[in-house]
Design a protein around this motif. Sequence first.
Motif, mmCIF file in Angstrom:
data_model
loop_
_atom_site.group_PDB
_atom_site.id
_atom_site.type_symbol
_atom_site.label_atom_id
_atom_site.label_comp_id
_atom_site.label_asym_id
_atom_site.label_seq_id
_atom_site.Cartn_x
_atom_site.Cartn_y
_atom_site.Cartn_z
ATOM 1 N N ALA A 38 0.828 -1.205 0.000
ATOM 2 C CA ALA A 38 0.000 0.000 0.000
ATOM 3 C C ALA A 38 0.863 1.255 0.000
ATOM 4 O O ALA A 38 1.977 1.275 0.540
ATOM 5 N N GLY A 39 0.360 2.321 -0.618
ATOM 6 C CA GLY A 39 1.085 3.583 -0.624
ATOM 7 C C GLY A 39 1.108 4.205 0.766
ATOM 8 O O GLY A 39 0.066 4.498 1.352
ATOM 9 N N THR A 40 2.287 4.357 1.322
ATOM 10 C CA THR A 40 2.422 4.902 2.673
ATOM 11 C C THR A 40 3.557 5.919 2.722
ATOM 12 O O THR A 40 4.344 6.035 1.787
ATOM 13 N N VAL A 41 3.625 6.603 3.840
ATOM 14 C CA VAL A 41 4.789 7.420 4.180
ATOM 15 C C VAL A 41 5.568 6.656 5.238
ATOM 16 O O VAL A 41 5.003 6.248 6.263
ATOM 17 N N ARG A 42 6.837 6.424 4.986
ATOM 18 C CA ARG A 42 7.664 5.599 5.879
ATOM 19 C C ARG A 42 8.614 6.477 6.680
ATOM 20 O O ARG A 42 9.318 7.331 6.115
ATOM 21 N N VAL A 43 8.608 6.255 7.989
ATOM 22 C CA VAL A 43 9.457 7.025 8.907
ATOM 23 C C VAL A 43 10.416 6.052 9.604
ATOM 24 O O VAL A 43 9.964 5.158 10.332
ATOM 25 N N PRO A 44 11.732 6.175 9.400
ATOM 26 C CA PRO A 44 12.685 5.281 10.076
ATOM 27 C C PRO A 44 12.929 5.705 11.520
ATOM 28 O O PRO A 44 12.893 6.897 11.859
ATOM 29 N N LEU A 45 13.186 4.720 12.360
ATOM 30 C CA LEU A 45 13.499 4.958 13.770
ATOM 31 C C LEU A 45 14.905 4.446 14.063
ATOM 32 O O LEU A 45 15.347 3.444 13.474
ATOM 33 N N PRO A 46 15.623 5.083 14.968
ATOM 34 C CA PRO A 46 17.035 4.713 15.206
ATOM 35 C C PRO A 46 17.224 3.535 16.157
ATOM 36 O O PRO A 46 18.273 3.412 16.790
ATOM 37 N N PHE A 47 16.247 2.684 16.307
ATOM 38 C CA PHE A 47 16.408 1.490 17.121
ATOM 39 C C PHE A 47 15.568 0.382 16.491
ATOM 40 O O PHE A 47 14.682 0.645 15.664
ATOM 41 N N GLY A 48 15.865 -0.856 16.859
ATOM 42 C CA GLY A 48 15.176 -1.987 16.261
ATOM 43 C C GLY A 48 14.912 -3.096 17.241
ATOM 44 O O GLY A 48 15.064 -2.918 18.464
#
Length: 247
Positions: free
Chosen positions: A42-52
């Motif tokens: 699906a078309g989304t806006v992706r925001v990365p986070l500095p932890f996993g």
Amino acid sequence: MAAVAFPSVEAGAPTQNGDRHGFPPAVDGAWTLLVGGDGYVAGTVRVPLPFGPASTSDGRLVSEAVDRLTAAGWDAERFRANGDYDAFTATRDGVAVRLSARDATSFVIDVGRARPWWVWPLAVTGFLVALIITLLALRQLDAHTSGRAWVRVVTVSLLGAAAVLSLPALAVGGLATSHAAITGGDPWAPPWLGFTMVGLRPMAWLAGLLTVTAVLVVAVPPTRTPATARTSGRGRRTAEGSDPAAA
């Protein structure tokens, strides 16, 4: 969104993601249309986070994020993802959010439009309408091919092959959407997911071509052979020369 879920974390720059924004250049163009891709995203806006997941093995950060989202009015749900880590989905006001792992050291938050409520009712209605039309068409086919054995055999073979080719795509779509609905892990999994995948889409195209071919075979009018014409003519002459009194 990221600030609500993780107020003490500085999120990265958002990027567009998914099929709504176009395929990557490596799989773009006619080949994707013909052979499919890696599945529908699906078309989304992706925001990365500095932890996993590696830094949240106990799931505490994810659990606290779900609590914050719930307090802010989101319908948030925590789930166990396939990579054996905790994640969540949340919806509010027509917006859907999913936390997932990009790798062991970084999460991403996908934000997109929530699936409209009418998608599943429309999909079920379309399936039922298609089923009814198919049954009516088969009934008409049986009547139209009466006395033409070879046409019936060819048509039934073509339609049977088309049905078999369509089953994998239907099964994959049903399993994927059912799994997403049960686990809550994907708020965007569509019922037609199987028809977007590599290998399954060509099978669906071939099934459509076989169905069209079957319709064309049935539409061909029966041919009259010389023997049939002589028999018909002899029958008419016999009828014309019969005794009126006997008739």
